[in-house]
Design a protein around this motif. Structure first.
Motif, PDB file in Angstrom:
ATOM      1  N   SER A   1       0.822  -1.213   0.000  1.00 30.45           N
ATOM      2  CA  SER A   1       0.000   0.000   0.000  1.00 30.45           C
ATOM      3  C   SER A   1       0.857   1.264   0.000  1.00 30.45           C
ATOM      4  O   SER A   1       0.477   2.270  -0.607  1.00 30.45           O
TER       5      SER A   1
ATOM      6  N   SER B   1      -3.817  11.227   1.838  1.00 31.62           N
ATOM      7  CA  SER B   1      -3.797  10.126   2.801  1.00 31.62           C
ATOM      8  C   SER B   1      -4.833   9.111   2.339  1.00 31.62           C
ATOM      9  O   SER B   1      -5.643   9.384   1.454  1.00 31.62           O
ATOM     10  N   ALA B   2      -4.818   7.929   2.927  1.00 32.68           N
ATOM     11  CA  ALA B   2      -5.733   6.859   2.522  1.00 32.68           C
ATOM     12  C   ALA B   2      -7.192   7.259   2.681  1.00 32.68           C
ATOM     13  O   ALA B   2      -8.052   6.806   1.930  1.00 32.68           O
ATOM     14  N   ASP B   3      -7.487   8.117   3.641  1.00 31.89           N
ATOM     15  CA  ASP B   3      -8.883   8.507   3.852  1.00 31.89           C
ATOM     16  C   ASP B   3      -9.254   9.813   3.143  1.00 31.89           C
ATOM     17  O   ASP B   3     -10.349  10.327   3.306  1.00 31.89           O
ATOM     18  N   SER B   4      -8.336  10.313   2.295  1.00 29.50           N
ATOM     19  CA  SER B   4      -8.638  11.520   1.514  1.00 29.50           C
ATOM     20  C   SER B   4      -9.730  11.224   0.502  1.00 29.50           C
ATOM     21  O   SER B   4      -9.628  10.288  -0.288  1.00 29.50           O
ATOM     22  N   SER B   5     -10.762  12.029   0.512  1.00 31.16           N
ATOM     23  CA  SER B   5     -11.850  11.919  -0.455  1.00 31.16           C
ATOM     24  C   SER B   5     -11.353  12.370  -1.828  1.00 31.16           C
ATOM     25  O   SER B   5     -10.664  13.381  -1.933  1.00 31.16           O
TER      26      SER B   5
ATOM     27  N   GLU C   1     -14.331   6.239  -3.891  1.00 27.75           N
ATOM     28  CA  GLU C   1     -14.730   7.394  -3.085  1.00 27.75           C
ATOM     29  C   GLU C   1     -13.545   8.068  -2.414  1.00 27.75           C
ATOM     30  O   GLU C   1     -13.557   9.266  -2.190  1.00 27.75           O
ATOM     31  N   ASP C   2     -12.546   7.256  -2.074  1.00 25.32           N
ATOM     32  CA  ASP C   2     -11.373   7.831  -1.427  1.00 25.32           C
ATOM     33  C   ASP C   2     -10.105   7.144  -1.920  1.00 25.32           C
ATOM     34  O   ASP C   2     -10.164   6.160  -2.663  1.00 25.32           O
TER      35      ASP C   2
ATOM     36  N   GLY D   1      -8.014   5.375  -0.318  1.00 24.43           N
ATOM     37  CA  GLY D   1      -7.934   4.006   0.186  1.00 24.43           C
ATOM     38  C   GLY D   1      -8.616   3.013  -0.738  1.00 24.43           C
ATOM     39  O   GLY D   1      -8.135   1.889  -0.909  1.00 24.43           O
ATOM     40  N   ASP D   2      -9.725   3.419  -1.350  1.00 16.98           N
ATOM     41  CA  ASP D   2     -10.399   2.552  -2.323  1.00 16.98           C
ATOM     42  C   ASP D   2      -9.478   2.246  -3.505  1.00 16.98           C
ATOM     43  O   ASP D   2      -9.420   1.110  -3.982  1.00 16.98           O
TER      44      ASP D   2
ATOM     45  N   ARG E   1      -6.706  -0.233  -2.377  1.00 15.53           N
ATOM     46  CA  ARG E   1      -7.225  -1.603  -2.275  1.00 15.53           C
ATOM     47  C   ARG E   1      -7.467  -2.210  -3.654  1.00 15.53           C
ATOM     48  O   ARG E   1      -7.175  -3.381  -3.889  1.00 15.53           O
TER      49      ARG E   1
END
Length: 82
Positions: free
Chosen positions: A6, A23-27, A62-63, A65-66, A69
């Motif tokens: 990752s 970051s991984a949670d950035s939209s 969406e973000d 992180g998606d 993955r």
């Protein structure tokens, strides 16, 4: 199983989206990524990790992180950065 890490995927995403803080949670919407930049990102991920991604995959994320993955799941076991 893919050998893609990752951190490697995040590195490519950060390079393409510079100067944005990623970051991984950035939209994706929150980063202000337009369609041209999203396509550049798709090509960079495909090239770096030998992964099949579609436009629908990219715009369905969406973000960040998606996207990470998705690349991890689809990358071949022997492809990508080492």
């Amino acid at each position: 199983m893919s050998n893609v890490k990752s951190d490697d995927v995040m590195s490519v995403i950060s390079e393409v989206l510079t100067p944005r803080e990623v970051s991984a949670d950035s939209s994706i919407n929150g980063l202000g990524v337009n369609s041209v930049l999203m396509l550049r990102l798709m090509v960079a991920l495909q090239r770096e990790f030998d992964v099949a991604l579609s436009v629908a995959d990219m715009f369905g994320a969406e973000d960040v992180g998606d996207l990470v993955r998705l690349v991890e799941e689809r990358a071949p076991a022997t492809g990508g950065r080492s």
